[in-house]
Design an enzyme around this catalytic site. Structure first.
Site, PDB file in Angstrom:
ATOM      1  N   ASP A  26       0.830  -1.206   0.000  1.00 26.19           N
ATOM      2  CA  ASP A  26       0.000   0.000   0.000  1.00 26.19           C
ATOM      3  C   ASP A  26       0.868   1.260   0.000  1.00 26.19           C
ATOM      4  O   ASP A  26       2.034   1.221   0.391  1.00 26.19           O
ATOM      5  CB  ASP A  26      -0.889   0.036   1.252  1.00 26.19           C
ATOM      6  CG  ASP A  26      -1.942  -1.067   1.240  1.00 26.19           C
ATOM      7  OD1 ASP A  26      -2.252  -1.573   0.148  1.00 26.19           O
ATOM      8  OD2 ASP A  26      -2.420  -1.412   2.332  1.00 26.19           O
TER       9      ASP A  26
HETATM   10  N1  URA Z   1      -1.619  -5.983   3.669  1.00 24.68           N
HETATM   11  C1  URA Z   1      -2.029  -4.706   3.757  1.00 24.68           C
HETATM   12  O1  URA Z   1      -3.043  -4.419   4.355  1.00 24.68           O
HETATM   13  N2  URA Z   1      -1.285  -3.754   3.150  1.00 24.68           N
HETATM   14  C2  URA Z   1      -0.133  -4.005   2.498  1.00 24.68           C
HETATM   15  O2  URA Z   1       0.511  -3.091   1.981  1.00 24.68           O
HETATM   16  C3  URA Z   1       0.284  -5.337   2.432  1.00 24.68           C
HETATM   17  C4  URA Z   1      -0.472  -6.309   3.013  1.00 24.68           C
END
Ligand code: URA
Length: 255
Positions: free
Chosen positions: A120
């Site tokens: 993310d």
């Molecule tokens: N799970 C999440 O919620 N965000 C990420 O970036 C990776 C795994």
């Protein structure tokens, strides 16, 4: 330089590029590092020292050497890991012009480089890149999704027992999750540090899993991806994988 490289002599060839790019693509050093090698007089083209950064070479016809050792052009696939900082999208371009991970990795030297999976915008940690489409896609295939470990700072003081639903396999709105090994690492006043391992790769999965047990994620970091570990790479920096790491990755993808 006193003699021209084949590329400068105007000979038509599809494999013409700047010398520093050639060196970087051949894995000698980063583009900047390659420029430093050139200006230090350590690079020769057809036996002539090449200090000019504009020097072009024909990757097939010209003989490039660094400290007298021949550098060979390679179409071998490239593998590297980035320590992704927060504030970057996991995409190679963004129509809205937001910062994206492509700005942090050597895309000009390695056309076709792509991230294997995603983190993310606000997640930090290990993001693998490759030009090897087969391996990249194999690593993401649900049948042999590699294990990824995440360290999450969550809101609230959490007791280890609260992770039991995640260990059993919690159901999210897009379906049941596989059991996720997880443990409390540290408890602070009002926050808790949790480690969780997943073999799946659903959108915002860690955040959704921890949110579902009443502990929203405040910060998320990924220190491992399959057999790879993020050690000794500063945030925003990358390095090529070693041959041993590439072997381990291939094994993980075919398991
Ligand atoms: N799970 C999440 O919620 N965000 C990420 O970036 C990776 C795994």
């Amino acid at each position: 330089m006193t003699s021209m490289t084949s590329a400068e002599a105007g000979q038509e060839h599809p494999h013409t590029m700047r010398l520093q790019r050639f060196l970087a693509r051949a894995g000698v050093a980063s583009r900047r590092g390659s420029e430093a090698l050139m200006t230090a007089g350590r690079v020769t083209v057809n036996g002539v020292v090449a200090t000019e950064l504009g020097t072009k070479v024909d990757t097939d016809a010209d003989v490039v050497e660094v400290d007298g050792v021949r550098v060979r052009w390679s179409d071998e696939p490239v593998y590297l890991m980035l320590n992704k900082p927060a504030g970057y999208l996991t995409t190679m371009s963004d129509p809205q012009g937001r910062p994206c991970v492509a700005e942090l990795v050597p895309v000009a030297e390695h056309p076709g480089l792509f991230p294997v999976g995603r983190l993310d915008f606000d997640t930090t940690g290990l993001l693998l890149f490759t030009t090897d489409g087969d391996l990249g896609h194999a690593l993401l295939h649900p049948s042999h999704h590699v294990k990824k470990t995440y360290i999450a700072l969550v809101d609230g003081a959490m007791h280890d027992d609260e992770l039991a639903p995640l260990r059993r396999g919690i159901v999210l709105d897009d379906g049941p999750c596989q059991p996720a090994p997880s443990q409390v690492l540290e408890r602070h006043s009002g926050t808790t540090l949790v480690e969780i391992s997943l073999r799946e790769g659903r959108k915002n999965q860690v955040k959704r899993m921890l949110g579902a047990i009443g502990h929203p994620v405040l910060e998320l970091h990924r220190p491992t991806f399959g057999p790879l570990e993020l050690i000794g790479i500063e945030e925003g920096s990358w390095r090529y994988l070693t041959d041993a790491e590439i072997c381990l990755l291939r094994r993980a993808a075919t398991r």
